[in-house]
Design a protein around this motif. Structure first.
Motif, short mmCIF file in Angstrom:
data_model
loop_
_atom_site.label_atom_id
_atom_site.label_comp_id
_atom_site.label_asym_id
_atom_site.label_seq_id
_atom_site.Cartn_x
_atom_site.Cartn_y
_atom_site.Cartn_z
N ALA A 228 0.83 -1.21 0.00
CA ALA A 228 0.00 0.00 0.00
C ALA A 228 0.86 1.26 0.00
CB ALA A 228 -0.93 -0.01 1.22
N PHE A 229 1.93 1.23 0.79
CA PHE A 229 2.86 2.37 0.79
C PHE A 229 3.53 2.53 -0.57
CE2 PHE A 229 2.82 1.96 5.50
CZ PHE A 229 2.67 3.30 5.83
N LEU A 230 4.00 1.42 -1.15
CA LEU A 230 4.72 1.47 -2.42
C LEU A 230 3.81 1.93 -3.56
CD1 LEU A 230 6.79 -1.84 -2.14
CD2 LEU A 230 7.66 0.51 -1.99
N LEU A 231 2.52 1.57 -3.48
CA LEU A 231 1.57 1.95 -4.52
C LEU A 231 0.93 3.31 -4.26
CD1 LEU A 231 -0.16 -1.53 -5.00
CD2 LEU A 231 1.35 -0.37 -6.63
N ARG A 232 1.40 3.98 -3.22
CA ARG A 232 0.92 5.31 -2.84
C ARG A 232 -0.57 5.32 -2.48
NH1 ARG A 232 4.22 9.54 -6.83
NH2 ARG A 232 6.30 8.80 -6.22
N MET A 233 -1.01 4.22 -1.89
CA MET A 233 -2.32 4.20 -1.27
C MET A 233 -2.14 4.62 0.18
SD MET A 233 -3.98 0.74 -2.94
CE MET A 233 -3.90 0.44 -4.72
N ASP A 234 -3.18 4.51 0.99
CA ASP A 234 -3.08 4.98 2.37
C ASP A 234 -2.48 3.89 3.25
OD1 ASP A 234 -3.34 6.20 4.83
OD2 ASP A 234 -5.33 7.00 4.43
N GLY A 235 -1.15 3.77 3.22
CA GLY A 235 -0.47 2.74 3.99
C GLY A 235 -0.62 2.91 5.49
N ALA A 236 -0.61 4.16 5.94
CA ALA A 236 -0.75 4.42 7.38
C ALA A 236 -2.12 3.97 7.87
CB ALA A 236 -0.54 5.90 7.66
N ASN A 237 -3.16 4.25 7.09
CA ASN A 237 -4.51 3.82 7.48
C ASN A 237 -4.65 2.30 7.36
OD1 ASN A 237 -7.20 4.71 8.34
ND2 ASN A 237 -7.89 3.91 6.37
#
Length: 326
Positions: A228-237
């Motif tokens: 999710a972080f690598l794909l620029r989605m909301d990794g923190a959420n």
């Protein structure tokens, strides 16, 4: 090293071609084995006394859940051993092909894409029919939001069951261990229900599947957060929802990747659903930060691809490190 190469080739072939529909799939053969053995065990366990019959079914279910994976892995192992004695290079090609067949990323994306296409065409009956091919719940009464949620949920859950878990086991023991896992997983999908028919006979199969998926599901969840972080989605959420909602499912494993997906997409998944005409109450997973939309089906597929690649890389690095120290 041959296992690593075979798995890598299998992943690449699956991503490019998907399931070879021109060839009878080994999982269908496992399914036929399950059907034949179940029919035989039920004949043996038949008894006029319901309590005695249930006790027999419970014992038979335990024998059944050992026989199916042992036979399903034993036959390919015997074939591979025979081929390897005469043609080692042919054995390697066979391993690559089996690794390819045991992965389902491309086919899962293709099936979910059909749901997406029907939704974009405003064909709700067609979308319901398409999603019914990949989910176990009743779909006849689902609205557009319900169809979309069902498709996203099955891609998220099957990221582990159909992609990263078999890859995890194949990276350990090649396609033979992959066949063992797929047999356990197929057993669960066919007999692992808590309804009247399978409450006793399918109990051992359901627990065996929970055990086999326990570690892969959790590894997959953490890799999906990274994806999710690598794909620029909301990794923190994704991380936040995973920590909060990963246990909101009757199965100890099903909500692991589903929670991450809900958080990464900033949508709410799960909730009550009908199965075989009966309402099952389920907790919601994720926060309703925005309405779920058809594009979320494609985004879930992207998360699945990223998670699969990370699983391949992680297992390859671990195998290399272990072999380096042996």
């Amino acid at each position: 090293m041959s296992i690593l190469m075979a798995c890598t080739v299998g992943v690449i072939l699956d991503m490019i071609f998907g399931d070879p529909v021109w060839l009878y799939h080994p999982v269908r053969l496992i399914g036929r084995l399950i059907t034949v053995l179940e029919r035989g065990f039920r004949r043996i366990c038949s008894d006029e006394d319901p309590e005695k019959e249930n006790h027999k079914l419970l014992i038979a279910g335990r024998v059944f859940c050992i026989m199916v994976p042992v036979i399903s892995a034993g036959i390919p192992a015997f074939i591979l051993l025979g081929v390897r004695q005469f043609r080692p290079e042919a054995a390697f090609v066979l391993e690559c092909f089996w690794c390819y067949q045991l992965l389902a990323a491309r086919s899962l994306k293709a099936e979910s894409r059909r749901v997406y296409d029907r939704l974009k065409d405003h064909d709700l009956p067609g979308a319901r029919k398409a999603v019914s091919m990949i989910v176990g719940r009743d779909t006849q009464a689902l609205d557009e939001r319900g169809v979309t949620k069902a498709a996203v949920e099955t891609v998220a859950e099957n990221t582990s069951d159909g992609v990263t878990a078999p890859l995890f086991y194949m990276m350990i023991g090649g396609p033979i261990l992959g066949f063992f896992y797929k047999a356990v997983n197929t057993m669960d999908s066919m007999v692992g229900y808590k309804n009247e028919k399978y409450l006793y006979f399918g109990r051992a199969a359901a627990k065996f599947d929970d055990l086999m998926n326990y570690i892969p599901a959790r590894i997959s969840a953490w890799l999906m957060i990274a994806s999710a972080f690598l794909l620029r989605m909301d990794g923190a959420n994704a991380y936040r929802i995973y920590k909060r909602d990963r246990r909101k499912h009757a199965s100890p494993n099903a909500a692991q990747t589903e929670a991450v997906c809900a958080g990464a997409l900033r949508v709410q998944l799960a909730g009550n659903a009908y199965y075989f005409g009966k309402l099952y109450e389920k907790e919601y997973i994720g926060d309703d930060l925005r309405p779920v939309e058809a594009e979320d089906i494609l985004r879930a597929g992207q998360l699945m691809d990223g998670t699969e690649i990370l699983m391949l890389v992680m297992c390859a690095v671990l195998r290399y490190m272990i072999l380096a120290f042996i």
